[in-house]
Design an enzyme around this catalytic site. Structure first.
Site, PDB file in Angstrom:
ATOM      1  CG  ASP A 410     -72.953 -24.511 -20.266  1.00 19.39           C
ATOM      2  OD1 ASP A 410     -73.170 -23.356 -19.851  1.00 19.39           O
ATOM      3  OD2 ASP A 410     -71.812 -24.962 -20.506  1.00 19.39           O
ATOM      4  CD  GLU A 439     -74.863 -20.404 -21.848  1.00 20.56           C
ATOM      5  OE1 GLU A 439     -74.113 -19.458 -21.545  1.00 20.56           O
ATOM      6  OE2 GLU A 439     -74.441 -21.473 -22.336  1.00 20.56           O
TER       7      GLU A 439
END
Length: 677
Positions: A410, A439
C-alpha cells in the site's frame, strides 16, 4: 597509461547503446522462465575491417559463460538473443573484436574477382587456419602410458582438426609455384563457406573489447507474468448478514472464486485494528459503538503487523486458508501497509519511528485535503532507520512462514526507494518465490522507479484511460518503450479505494468494456471482488470513492448472485488460460480502424493468434473497417481465413486486410476472435 573501460591501445572496437540496459546497468530487466531476451548494440570500429561480436550470458549459479554469435542487423547495429530457462538472476554482456580472417576472406573475394593472383594471401590464410587449428586442439601427439613406459604417439584427431590440417596444407600448396595444380582448389576453399564456418567456430580473438557493464535479468516465477487477482475483505465474507466474517468463511468462498478463474486471492490488512480515533461509516470521525474500524488502522493491544485480527481467526486458521487455497490452485496475497494505529505496539516501544509535532504529539497521516486521524505514518528519516528496516523485514519473513508468497504494498511511493530495493532483495534471498505488487498511483517517474527497484507488478493509470486514443497511447508506452523491460502492469478497473467517474453511472456496458479490456490488454489484472461483480457504483459525493465503502464497515454480499458480469469474467478467464497469446502483455499490435471508438489489437503467441475488437463507446452502436496485418500473420494479401469469436462461438470468413465490424454495446460490445487459417 589509463584508457577507458580498461582497454589496451590495440583495442579498436566500440560497443555502445546496448539494449536492454536500464540506467547504465544499475537495474536488472525482468523476465520469467521461457522468455527470450533480445540484446542489441551499436558495434563499430575504425577502418574497413570486418568485426565479430558475441553475446555472453549466464545464470549466476553457472561457473562459465555461454556465448551466442551476434548478427549484423544493419547500420552497425548488432543483435542476438538468449533463452531464460530458470528462476533467479542472469547476467549478460558483449565482446567484440576485429575479425581478421573474415576481413582477409573479403579481400580475396575482391582480388579474385579482379583477376589478381593471391599466392601471398594464401600463405596469410594458412596462418589464420593454423590459429584455428591450435584453438581446435590440434596438438598433433599425445602421451600414452606412465613412467618409463610413457611414449609419445599420435592420438585420434577430431573432425575439425583433420579438416583444418588439410586446409592449412592446401593453402600452402596453392601458394607454392611448384604445386600449380592446387592453386585453383586453394582459392575455392579460401572463398568457401567452409572457411567461414571454421573461422566462426574457432574464432581469433585479438584485442577484444568487452562492454563496460555486466547487465542483469531478474527472473521471477511464472505467476509474475500471468495472474488473475480477486480482492475481498475477509470480515465481509460471512453468509449471514450482521456477522463478522472469518477465514473459514473465506474458505467456503474458494470454490466460487476459483471457479471463476482467479488464482490470487488478495486480502486487505487482516491485523488487529486500533481503537484510538477509530473511524466510523463513510470515514466519519465519530465511530459509533460496534463499528469495526478501518483495517488500515493497524495495531492494538492484541498486536501489530505480525498479529491476526481475533474475529477473523488465529494464525493457524490463516495458514489453513493458505493451504486450502493452494488446493484450488490459488495463492493468498497479503497487504503491507506501513502505518500504525496510535494503539500499535510500535507507537509505545519505538516512538522514535514516528514524526512528532512541536508540541511533542505524533503527527497523524494526511493526504490533503484527506485526513487520517486513526493512522500514524512511519517516519523513515528516523535516526533509528536501520532497526526500523530490520523490523519490517522481520514482519515479511513472518508472513512468509505463514505461507504467503505475494505481497501487495500500500502506497509504496511514500517510502524511500532504497528501502524497497533493500527489503525486496533481502526477502527474496530466503524466499525467492516472493512477488511484490506496488499500489502506487502517483507521478510516472516515481511509479517507474519502484518498478526498477524490484516490484514484480505495478498498478497503472488504466483506471483513468477510457478513450481509444488514451488507451492506445498508454499501451504503446507500456509495451514499446523501455518500460517493457522492467514495468509489469497489473490492470484494475476499480479498487476498494477508487470508484472512477467513468463507472459511477452504473452503466452495465461500461463495466463490461472496462473489465474486458483489463483482462485482454494485460496478462496480469484484478478486480475488487463482489463490488465489481455486482457493478456497485454509487459514489461518495464529488469523489472517486464509494458511498458506504467497505473500508469503513462490514458489508453483506449475496455470494450466490450471478449476472452478465459474472458470466463474462468466468468465460474470459477460461479463455485466458486456454490461449497463450493472452498470457503475456508485450505481444500487442494495434490495428487501424476507421472509427475513433472501435479499438482493435492483435495478440500472438506462436500459432495462437487472437484479434480483439472493442467498442469503447458504451452508449452507441459503432461500425468500422478493421485493417488486419495479414503480413504479420504469414498470410497472403487476398487469403481467406476464419475468425471464430471465443465469446459467442460465431464464425466469419474474412479475406485480406480490410474487414467490416459492427458492435452494439447493448448486445455485446466486444469480439475475441481466434484467427484460423
Amino acid at each position: 597509461m589509463n584508457l577507458p573501460n580498461n582497454l589496451s591501445g590495440q583495442s579498436r572496437v566500440v560497443i555502445e547503446h546496448v539494449s536492454p540496459e536500464l540506467d547504465g546497468g544499475q537495474f536488472p530487466i525482468k523476465a520469467i522462465p521461457g522468455d527470450v531476451v533480445a540484446v542489441e548494440a551499436d558495434i563499430f570500429a575504425d577502418g574497413h575491417d570486418y568485426l565479430a561480436a558475441r553475446l555472453l550470458y549466464k545464470h549466476t549459479d553457472d561457473a562459465t559463460w555461454t556465448e551466442m554469435a551476434m548478427a549484423l542487423l544493419g547500420n552497425d547495429r548488432w543483435g542476438a538473443s538468449f533463452l531464460i530457462e530458470k528462476q533467479g538472476r542472469y547476467v549478460y554482456t558483449i565482446e567484440a573484436w576485429i575479425d581478421h580472417p573474415a576481413s582477409w576472406q573479403h579481400e580475396i573475394h575482391l582480388k579474385v574477382a579482379d583477376g589478381q593472383r593471391i599466392t601471398s594471401e594464401l600463405l596469410a590464410g594458412a596462418q589464420y587456419v593454423d590459429g584455428m587449428l591450435a584453438r581446435a586442439g590440434g596438438i598433433g601427439h599425445g602421451v600414452k602410458g606412465k613412467g618409463k613406459k610413457a611414449k609419445s604417439e599420435p592420438v585420434e584427431e577430431s573432425a575439425d582438426v583433420k579438416a583444418l590440417r588439410e586446409m592449412a596444407a592446401l593453402f600452402r600448396a596453392g601458394a607454392d609455384v611448384s604445386a600449380e595444380s592446387r592453386y585453383d582448389e586453394a582459392v575455392s576453399v579460401a572463398e568457401s563457406d567452409q572457411f567461414t564456418f571454421y573461422a566462426d567456430r574457432h574464432p581469433e580473438r585479438q584485442h577484444v573489447t568487452r562492454y563496460a557493464n555486466e547487465l542483469g535479468v531478474e527472473v521471477d516465477r511464472a505467476r509474475a507474468g500471468f495472474s488473475t487477482w480477486y480482492c475481498l475483505f475477509p470480515r465481509s465474507a460471512a453468509r449471514e448478514e450482521g456477522q463478522h466474517g472469518t477465514f473459514r468463511d473465506v474458505e467456503a468462498l474458494l470454490p466460487r472464486i476459483s471457479g471463476m478463474g482467479f488464482d490470487v486471492l488478495y486480502l486487505p490488512p487482516i491485523h488487529p485494528i486500533g481503537m484510538a480515533h477509530r473511524k466510523g461509516k463513510n470515514n466519519s470521525v465519530i465511530c459509533q459503538p460496534g463499528e469495526p474500524g478501518v483495517p488500515y488502522g493497524i495495531g492494538s493491544e492484541e498486536g501489530g503487523h505480525d498479529a491476526i485480527h481475533p474475529k477473523l481467526g488465529t494464525v493457524d486458521d490463516f495458514k489453513h486458508l493458505v493451504a486450502i487455497a493452494a488446493n484450488y490452485g490459488m495463492e493468498v496475497a497479503m497487504d503491507l501497509a506501513i502505518q500504525c494505529s496510535p494503539d500499535h505496539p510500535w507507537a509505545k516501544e519505538h516512538p522514535e519511528w514516528f514524526k512528532k509535532r512541536p508540541d511533542g504529539t505524533i503527527q497523524y497521516a494526511e493526504n490533503p485535503p484527506k485526513k487520517y486521524q486513526d493512522i500514524y505514518p512511519v517516519y523513515f528519516e528516523t535516526d533509528d532507520w536501520q532497526n526500523l528496516w530490520e523490523e519490517l523485514k522481520r514482519v515479511l519473513l513472518v508472513w512468509a512462514s505463514w505461507g504467503v508468497r505475494i505481497v501487495r504494498v500500500d502506497n509504496p511511493h511514500t517510502k524511500p526507494f532504497s528501502f524497497w530495493e533493500w527489503i525486496i532483495a533481502e526477502v527474496k534471498k530466503e524466499f525467492p518465490d516472493m512477488l511484490f505488487l506496488a499500489e502506487a498511483f502517483t507521478k510516472p517517474k516515481v511509479m517507474q522507479e519502484l518498478g526498477k527497484r524490484g516490484f514484480a507488478h505495478s498498478y497503472t493509470y488504466y483506471t483513468w484511460r477510457n478513450t481509444k486514443y488514451e488507451l492506445e497511447q498508454y499501451m504503446t508506452e507500456l509495451t514499446q518503450s523501455e518500460m517493457k523491460y522492467y514495468y509489469r502492469p497489473n490492470f484494475w478497473p476499480t479498487t476498494h479505494d477508487i470508484n472512477p467517474y467513468s463507472l459511477q453511472g452504473g452503466h452495465e456496458p461500461q463495466f463490461l468494456i472496462r473489465y474486458f479490456m483489463a483482462a485482454t490488454l494485460s496478462s496480469n489484472y484484478g478486480i475488487y471482488g463482489p463490488s465489481f461483480e455486482l457493478m456497485e457504483h454509487v459514489p461518495f459525493p464529488n469523489k472517486e470513492e464509494y458511498l458506504n465503502s467497505e473500508k469503513y464497515e462490514i458489508r453483506y454480499w449475496d455470494w450466490e448472485k450471478t449476472n452478465r458480469m459474472t458470466y463474462l469474467i468466468t468465460l474470459v478467464n477460461r479463455i485466458r488460460h486456454e490461449n497463450p497469446a493472452l498470457q503475456t502483455t508485450n505481444n500487442l499490435t494495434f490495428c487501424n480502424v476507421n472509427d475513433d471508438a472501435i479499438m482493435a489489437y492483435l495478440k500472438v503467441s506462436g500459432d495462437n493468434r487472437l484479434l480483439i475488437i472493442v467498442n469503447t463507446d458504451a452508449y452507441n452502436r459503432r461500425v468500422g473497417v478493421v485493417q488486419v496485418p495479414v503480413w504479420q500473420l504469414g498470410m497472403g494479401h487476398d487469403q481467406q481465413y476464419t475468425v471464430r469469436d471465443l465469446l459467442t462461438g460465431a464464425q466469419y470468413i474474412w479475406q485480406g486486410e480490410q474487414n467490416y465490424v459492427e458492435l452494439d454495446p447493448y448486445a455485446l460490445p466486444m469480439h475475441l476472435f481466434k484467427i484460423e487459417v
